[in-house]
Design a protein around this motif. Structure first.
Motif, mmCIF file in Angstrom:
data_model
loop_
_atom_site.group_PDB
_atom_site.id
_atom_site.type_symbol
_atom_site.label_atom_id
_atom_site.label_comp_id
_atom_site.label_asym_id
_atom_site.label_seq_id
_atom_site.Cartn_x
_atom_site.Cartn_y
_atom_site.Cartn_z
ATOM 1 N N GLY A 180 0.816 -1.206 0.000
ATOM 2 C CA GLY A 180 0.000 0.000 0.000
ATOM 3 C C GLY A 180 0.848 1.253 0.000
ATOM 4 O O GLY A 180 2.083 1.214 0.101
ATOM 5 N N SER A 181 0.192 2.383 -0.124
ATOM 6 C CA SER A 181 0.913 3.668 -0.255
ATOM 7 C C SER A 181 1.331 4.245 1.092
ATOM 8 O O SER A 181 2.254 5.064 1.158
ATOM 9 C CB SER A 181 0.028 4.680 -0.995
ATOM 10 N N ARG A 182 0.663 3.834 2.184
ATOM 11 C CA ARG A 182 1.036 4.343 3.502
ATOM 12 C C ARG A 182 2.281 3.623 4.018
ATOM 13 O O ARG A 182 2.648 2.549 3.536
ATOM 14 C CB ARG A 182 -0.117 4.161 4.480
ATOM 15 N N GLU A 183 2.913 4.215 4.990
ATOM 16 C CA GLU A 183 4.156 3.660 5.530
ATOM 17 C C GLU A 183 3.902 2.280 6.124
ATOM 18 O O GLU A 183 2.935 2.062 6.857
ATOM 19 C CB GLU A 183 4.722 4.594 6.594
ATOM 20 N N ASN A 184 4.781 1.346 5.810
ATOM 21 C CA ASN A 184 4.637 -0.021 6.301
ATOM 22 C C ASN A 184 5.303 -0.168 7.659
ATOM 23 O O ASN A 184 6.067 0.691 8.105
ATOM 24 C CB ASN A 184 5.249 -1.005 5.295
ATOM 25 N N PHE A 185 5.009 -1.265 8.316
ATOM 26 C CA PHE A 185 5.594 -1.613 9.611
ATOM 27 C C PHE A 185 6.753 -2.547 9.327
ATOM 28 O O PHE A 185 6.546 -3.696 8.907
ATOM 29 C CB PHE A 185 4.523 -2.289 10.471
ATOM 30 N N THR A 186 7.979 -2.103 9.531
ATOM 31 C CA THR A 186 9.143 -2.820 9.028
ATOM 32 C C THR A 186 10.180 -3.072 10.120
ATOM 33 O O THR A 186 10.107 -2.526 11.216
ATOM 34 C CB THR A 186 9.825 -2.021 7.895
ATOM 35 N N THR A 187 11.134 -3.917 9.735
ATOM 36 C CA THR A 187 12.342 -4.108 10.524
ATOM 37 C C THR A 187 13.490 -3.415 9.812
ATOM 38 O O THR A 187 13.723 -3.649 8.623
ATOM 39 C CB THR A 187 12.673 -5.601 10.689
ATOM 40 N N MET A 229 1.258 -3.199 15.903
ATOM 41 C CA MET A 229 1.270 -3.804 14.580
ATOM 42 C C MET A 229 0.054 -3.371 13.763
ATOM 43 O O MET A 229 -1.047 -3.213 14.309
ATOM 44 C CB MET A 229 1.305 -5.337 14.692
ATOM 45 N N PRO A 230 0.206 -3.196 12.443
ATOM 46 C CA PRO A 230 -0.939 -2.845 11.595
ATOM 47 C C PRO A 230 -1.985 -3.955 11.572
ATOM 48 O O PRO A 230 -1.715 -5.106 11.929
ATOM 49 C CB PRO A 230 -0.305 -2.648 10.210
ATOM 50 N N ALA A 231 -3.173 -3.624 11.095
ATOM 51 C CA ALA A 231 -4.318 -4.540 11.147
ATOM 52 C C ALA A 231 -4.046 -5.846 10.420
ATOM 53 O O ALA A 231 -4.381 -6.935 10.923
ATOM 54 C CB ALA A 231 -5.546 -3.850 10.556
ATOM 55 N N LEU A 232 -3.457 -5.801 9.221
ATOM 56 C CA LEU A 232 -3.249 -7.018 8.446
ATOM 57 C C LEU A 232 -2.279 -7.958 9.141
ATOM 58 O O LEU A 232 -2.474 -9.184 9.137
ATOM 59 C CB LEU A 232 -2.744 -6.679 7.042
ATOM 60 N N ILE A 233 -1.236 -7.439 9.753
ATOM 61 C CA ILE A 233 -0.272 -8.294 10.446
ATOM 62 C C ILE A 233 -0.931 -8.949 11.654
ATOM 63 O O ILE A 233 -0.722 -10.145 11.933
ATOM 64 C CB ILE A 233 0.979 -7.490 10.834
ATOM 65 N N ARG A 234 -1.761 -8.203 12.368
ATOM 66 C CA ARG A 234 -2.479 -8.805 13.501
ATOM 67 C C ARG A 234 -3.413 -9.921 13.023
ATOM 68 O O ARG A 234 -3.489 -10.991 13.636
ATOM 69 C CB ARG A 234 -3.281 -7.732 14.256
ATOM 70 N N SER A 246 -8.310 -9.227 0.016
ATOM 71 C CA SER A 246 -9.296 -8.205 0.364
ATOM 72 C C SER A 246 -8.681 -6.990 1.034
ATOM 73 O O SER A 246 -9.396 -6.053 1.392
ATOM 74 C CB SER A 246 -10.369 -8.804 1.284
ATOM 75 N N ALA A 247 -7.377 -6.973 1.200
ATOM 76 C CA ALA A 247 -6.698 -5.840 1.835
ATOM 77 C C ALA A 247 -5.951 -5.029 0.789
ATOM 78 O O ALA A 247 -5.167 -5.576 0.019
ATOM 79 C CB ALA A 247 -5.732 -6.338 2.909
ATOM 80 N N ASP A 248 -6.195 -3.732 0.764
ATOM 81 C CA ASP A 248 -5.477 -2.858 -0.164
ATOM 82 C C ASP A 248 -4.117 -2.446 0.379
ATOM 83 O O ASP A 248 -3.271 -1.960 -0.371
ATOM 84 C CB ASP A 248 -6.297 -1.598 -0.462
ATOM 85 N N SER A 249 -3.916 -2.617 1.678
ATOM 86 C CA SER A 249 -2.634 -2.257 2.278
ATOM 87 C C SER A 249 -2.468 -3.030 3.571
ATOM 88 O O SER A 249 -3.380 -3.740 4.035
ATOM 89 C CB SER A 249 -2.563 -0.745 2.557
ATOM 90 N N HIS A 265 -2.549 -1.930 6.364
ATOM 91 C CA HIS A 265 -3.365 -1.323 7.417
ATOM 92 C C HIS A 265 -4.831 -1.753 7.349
ATOM 93 O O HIS A 265 -5.660 -1.257 8.111
ATOM 94 C CB HIS A 265 -3.261 0.199 7.339
ATOM 95 N N ASP A 266 -5.175 -2.678 6.441
ATOM 96 C CA ASP A 266 -6.552 -3.139 6.288
ATOM 97 C C ASP A 266 -6.744 -4.511 6.924
ATOM 98 O O ASP A 266 -5.854 -5.357 6.879
ATOM 99 C CB ASP A 266 -6.936 -3.219 4.803
ATOM 100 N N ASN A 267 -7.931 -4.728 7.476
ATOM 101 C CA ASN A 267 -8.283 -6.033 8.035
ATOM 102 C C ASN A 267 -8.737 -6.989 6.948
ATOM 103 O O ASN A 267 -9.322 -6.581 5.946
ATOM 104 C CB ASN A 267 -9.413 -5.894 9.053
ATOM 105 N N ILE A 268 -8.474 -8.285 7.141
ATOM 106 C CA ILE A 268 -9.089 -9.327 6.316
ATOM 107 C C ILE A 268 -10.060 -10.165 7.149
ATOM 108 O O ILE A 268 -10.847 -10.926 6.588
ATOM 109 C CB ILE A 268 -8.038 -10.242 5.649
#
Length: 779
Positions: free
Chosen positions: A330-337, A354-359, A410-413, A415-418
């Motif tokens: 996605g275009s927003r900043e990712n959660f990275t190492t 953690m962002p929604a998709l990672i959770r 179903s997630a565009d980034s 930060h989106d939930n599935i």
């Protein structure tokens, strides 16, 4: 064949053949197509649903056994499907619009050879497509067809605002599977034209016959599917006492599906996924593994306790099952190492950070009892060139060795939930129609053109293609349902199992060249955020093909397929966009920021024509950048071709600031009328003399970041100089010859060399008769 079936229909109904055992059905399908009798085909058709289900081990039941094992109760194949052949003697009473949902009912209505079609239907769930209009459907309702009444009722329930008489309906019938109905605007018509009435090509479509080309239709305005709801989603077999058993229904070929759960966190959804995984592990021979795979260098240790912390760990040759995530950043900043956060990630990662998709990914893995998770943003040190080069080479193994890959369609980034409530549009309804009983309908689980591939935004991203194709199992969360794919079959949690599995490129292949061309054509439609990822994002697939074939890979092409590998062209009616930076040499498809194709008669599946390759590749010089030997290449990579060339001009009739994506090719010294040409990228004049004489400017690819003179602006169309190099000659069975060539212009990378401007095919057979043999170094 049609005459023979017509005669059979005039006779009295033959007694139904005895039910065949599962082994007998398997033996028939194992025969070569030309050795199967008509009766054998009909027997397979009669038992199609249960045959396909059992043969491909697709029954989502932990106790199911593969057919090949010969184990299990010795029952007839008609457990689920009545053995009466679907070809019944009712030609004169069949509905011309819906065919009574029997795709084989009347070969006189078939639009292609019935013998071939019946053979295809016996081998798999072949589809019959019927076209009509809403007016034609309503006329059939007036004549008393209850199936058409069902379709009409559902369309007006779901889409009342767009149901007008001139709309085109496409019915897709597949024995044992849900009926698909899509609604389209009339062919090639604007809204105003649609409102003004029908046009000629649709008048014959009112009868429900296939009188127009389905490919000419616009994409569907919307779709519905119709099915019998299975009472028990965990089992696909029905007792013959069930009212929806085929033997108890007038329309036995209408298929089954399960009701869709409206929340992806439903306990039954997790239970269904576990059943699919259990069935795959237990019954799918192709999906078996000799041992548990090695973990990647770094993974997230999530434990299986819902309250446990998450931390990044180094594995050191440890073996265990793990889940790999395929998603769109996605275009927003990712959660990275990063190097700065590496120590903190190893110490532990707070859940709420953690962002929604990672959770959601961690939640799914825990529910499936998978302890380790691999996510690129967290398991590769971002910003570290050295770590990226090491890990990118291993990317193919990471997805190949994963126990399962989770595709977040179903997630565009990130930060989106599935894991969420599904939109109301996915909720279905039930109709009670005479002679049909209770039939459920809903929007389809997946778009028809996504039947065998990806869905959602991840289908537009370059990296995710190889992530899916290299995985042995993929669990895809879509807006409407969950899909499980493996090397054996494909199953939605609310659909009957399909037969297609993930393409296994590691298996023996007769034609790797054709595999690669197909992959590139798919891949080139996808987007990369970083242009330098154009080659690395497909390098793992290339590595697998190289390992299986022993071929030599060169910047997206294979040395063993030269010069045919050069016969790609831009796909579409205009030149491709420029990346704005050097990505690959001009002779590689990877240099284009857009879709490509291999031109018609030089495609890999040519069978009826003779091809002679006239050009010879003398030298290939590819300079690889970094540790991935199949990844990024450096500027200066080139090939040396020996072939016949002719001097030409390129007339640029349409231009903007002297940059054009259309031109006309003419041979110098002839009265040629000219050949329309779409170049690979926009062309321009770099302000230097051409190759023929100083009066004619050079023509080059327009690459803004290459250090070259600015374009020469001109208020008028202009003509530049170029060469055309003969690649090959094709001879048709009648002796007609055509040639194909590369159009070459001055290289802006190496002034003594050349660059590819375009591919041109279907040239006259004598086009190169007065040319001269030359060596051309192409960059």
């Amino acid at each position: 064949m049609k005459r023979m079936l017509g005669k059979l229909r005039k006779k009295a109904d033959p007694p139904p053949p005895p039910g065949r055992s599962r082994q007998e059905i398997q033996d028939i399908l194992a025969k070569p197509a030309d050795q199967r009798s008509r009766q054998e085909m009909l027997d397979v058709l009669a038992n199609l649903t249960i045959t396909a289900t059992v043969t491909h081990e697709a029954i989502p039941n932990g106790n199911a056994r593969p057919l090949a094992s010969g184990s299990g109760p010795s029952t007839e194949v008609s457990d689920l499907f009545d053995p009466t052949p679907p070809l019944r003697n009712r030609v004169h009473e069949v509905c011309a619009v819906c065919l009574d949902l029997d795709p084989t009912v009347d070969p006189n209505l078939m639009d292609y050879d019935s013998e071939i079609w019946l053979q295809g239907l016996a081998d798999r769930h072949a589809m019959r497509t019927i076209n009509t209009t809403l007016k034609g459907l309503q006329d059939s309702v007036d004549k008393g067809c209850n199936v058409c009444k069902l379709i009409e009722s559902a369309l007006f329930w779901a889409f009342p605002a767009i149901c007008t008489p001139e709309k085109v309906l496409v019915l897709r019938i597949r024995a044992g599977l849900p009926l698909r109905v899509s609604l389209h605007n009339p062919i090639g018509k604007t809204r105003n034209e649609v409102e003004s009435g029908l046009h000629d090509v649709l008048r014959t479509a009112m009868t429900g016959r296939n009188d127009f080309n389905f490919s000419d239709l616009d994409p569907p305005l919307d779709e519905l599917e119709f099915y019998h709801a299975m009472p028990d989603p965990s089992r696909w077999r029905l007792p013959k006492s069930s009212p929806i058993h085929p033997s108890n229904r007038k329309y036995p070929l209408l298929g089954y599906a399960c009701l869709r759960h409206m929340n992806s966190t439903n306990e039954e959804v997790y239970a269904g996924v576990k059943l699919m995984l259990q069935n795959c592990e237990t019954n799918h021979e192709k999906c078996q593994r000799q041992q548990v795979a090695l973990l990647p260098d770094r993974v997230l240790d999530i434990d299986t306790d819902q309250n446990s912390s998450v931390r990044l760990v180094e594995t050191r040759n440890q073996r265990a099952n793990y889940l790999a995530l395929s998603y769109r950043w996605g275009s927003r900043e990712n959660f990275t190492t990063t190097e700065a956060t590496y120590a903190a990630r190893k110490a532990g990662i707070q859940w709420n950070s953690m962002p929604a998709l990672i959770r959601d990914t961690i939640t799914i893995a825990r529910r499936l009892s998978i302890r380790y998770v691999w996510i690129d943003a967290l398991c590769i040190i971002q910003g570290s060139v050295s770590d990226w080069e090491i890990q990118s080479v291993k990317m193919g193994d990471i997805y190949t060795n994963a126990y399962i890959t989770l595709a977040a369609a179903s997630a565009d980034s990130v930060h989106d939930n599935i894991l969420s409530e599904r939109a109301k549009k996915w909720q279905g309804t039930t109709f009670n129609i005479p002679e049909l009983g209770q039939i459920s309908c809903r929007r389809p689980t997946f778009a028809w053109n996504h039947y065998s591939g990806e869905v959602g935004e991840i289908a537009t991203r370059a990296w995710t293609m190889q992530e899916r194709l290299l995985s042995s199992r993929v669990l895809t969360y879509t807006d409407a349902a969950i899909r499980m794919e493996c090397l054996t079959c494909s199953t939605f949690d609310c659909q009957m199992p399909m037969l297609e599995g993930i393409t296994n490129l590691g298996a023996p292949r007769d034609d790797f060249r054709n595999d690669w061309q197909t992959l590139v054509q798919w891949y080139s439609t996808r987007n990369v955020t970083n242009p330098n990822d154009r080659l690395p994002a497909i390098s793992a697939l290339a590595r697998q093909i190289r390992n299986a074939s022993g071929w030599s890979y060169t910047a997206g092409l294979w040395a063993e397929t030269f010069p045919q590998g050069l016969c790609w062209s831009v796909s579409g009616e205009r030149a491709a966009d420029s990346f704005g930076t050097f990505v690959a040499p001009s002779w590689s498809w990877a240099s284009l920021n857009g879709p490509v194709k291999w031109v018609g008669q030089f495609n890999a599946d040519v069978t009826t024509k003779t091809i002679r390759w006239d050009a010879k590749v003398v030298d290939v010089s590819v300079k690889v950048k970094g540790q991935n030997d199949l990844g990024t290449v450096e500027m200066g990579s080139s090939i040396l071709l020996q072939g016949v060339i002719v001097p030409c001009t390129l007339d640029i009739p349409d231009f903007e600031a002297n940059i054009s994506d259309k031109c006309i090719l003419r041979r110098i010294g002839t009265a040629d009328a000219g050949i329309n040409l779409i170049p690979d990228t926009p062309l321009y004049s770099p302000g230097i003399s051409g190759m023929q004489d100083a009066r004619r400017p050079a023509v080059a690819r327009y690459t803004p970041t290459v250090a070259v003179p600015e374009p020469v602006l001109s208020p008028e169309p202009w003509t530049g100089g170029a060469y055309c190099l003969q690649l090959g000659t094709i001879t048709s069975p009648d002796g007609t010859k055509e040639t194909v060539g590369l159009v070459l212009g001055n290289s802006l990378i190496e002034r003594s060399g050349w660059e590819r401007l375009a591919l041109i095919d279907k040239l006259p057979g004598d086009f190169f008769d007065h040319g001269s043999a030359q060596l051309m170094r192409i960059y």
